[in-house]
Enzyme design. Structure first.
Site, short mmCIF file in Angstrom:
data_model
loop_
_atom_site.label_atom_id
_atom_site.label_comp_id
_atom_site.label_asym_id
_atom_site.label_seq_id
_atom_site.Cartn_x
_atom_site.Cartn_y
_atom_site.Cartn_z
N CYS A 160 -5.14 -0.29 -6.87
CA CYS A 160 -5.09 -0.21 -5.42
C CYS A 160 -6.17 -1.10 -4.83
CB CYS A 160 -5.28 1.23 -4.97
SG CYS A 160 -5.18 1.47 -3.20
N HIS A 178 3.71 4.37 -3.53
CA HIS A 178 2.25 4.22 -3.45
C HIS A 178 1.82 3.97 -2.00
CE1 HIS A 178 -1.66 2.58 -5.15
NE2 HIS A 178 -1.69 2.12 -3.92
N GLU A 179 2.50 3.05 -1.31
CA GLU A 179 2.12 2.71 0.06
C GLU A 179 2.45 3.84 1.03
OE1 GLU A 179 0.08 0.40 0.31
OE2 GLU A 179 0.51 -0.54 -1.61
N HIS A 208 -0.17 6.43 1.08
CA HIS A 208 -1.32 6.08 1.93
C HIS A 208 -1.12 6.60 3.36
CE1 HIS A 208 -4.15 3.72 -0.36
NE2 HIS A 208 -3.19 2.94 -0.84
#
Length: 156
Positions: free
Chosen positions: A90, A132-133, A136
């Site tokens: 990341c 993953h994004e 966030h």
């Protein structure tokens, strides 16, 4: 346009749930351009707005295939039962990697910059990058999901 500073480690913005975008305008267009510029400069494949200090539900992803994704208010609407463990890194955690188990396939619903609804059926690296994004945007980092975390040089 502009390279932005990537927020790292324990910056509080990385732990907050990002706000839904309600207005797609020139400012949002500039944000998307700045996010892409910042992601490419850092040699990443994805970036979420909170990583540059902006608490908005916006991500960009480019895994080097045909399409560059600029997604507004993305949400995962379906996942496969099949899961896979793989290494992730990341831009907000430079030098760290972790083994993260995620669904192999996902369906993501989002708006594009033209305010059109998109449905993305993704698998493999694209599915992993999208998950993953989107994490966030909910204040979740790969560190929170990793079964083990180590410095990049230790992964070999």
């Amino acid at each position: 346009m502009a390279i932005k500073k990537i927020r790292t480690n324990d910056d509080p913005v990385l732990k907050r749930k990002a706000k839904k975008v309600t207005n797609i305008d020139d400012r949002l267009e500039r944000l998307l351009t700045n996010m892409l510029d910042t992601m490419y400069e850092a040699e990443g494949i994805g970036l979420a707005a909170p990583q540059i200090g902006i608490s908005k539900r916006v991500i960009v992803v480019d895994i080097g295939e045909d399409e560059i994704y600029q997604l507004i208010n993305p949400e995962i609407v379906d996942t496969s039962d099949e899961q896979e463990k793989a290494l992730e890194g990341c831009l907000s955690y430079p030098g760290l990697q972790g083994r993260v188990t995620r669904p192999v396939k996902v369906t993501v619903k989002a708006l594009n910059p033209q305010e059109e609804e998109m449905i993305i059926e993704a698998e493999g690296l694209l599915a992993r990058a999208l998950q993953h994004e989107i994490d966030h945007l909910d204040g979740i980092t790969f560190i929170d999901r990793a079964e083990e975390v180590f410095r990049e040089e230790e992964s070999h």
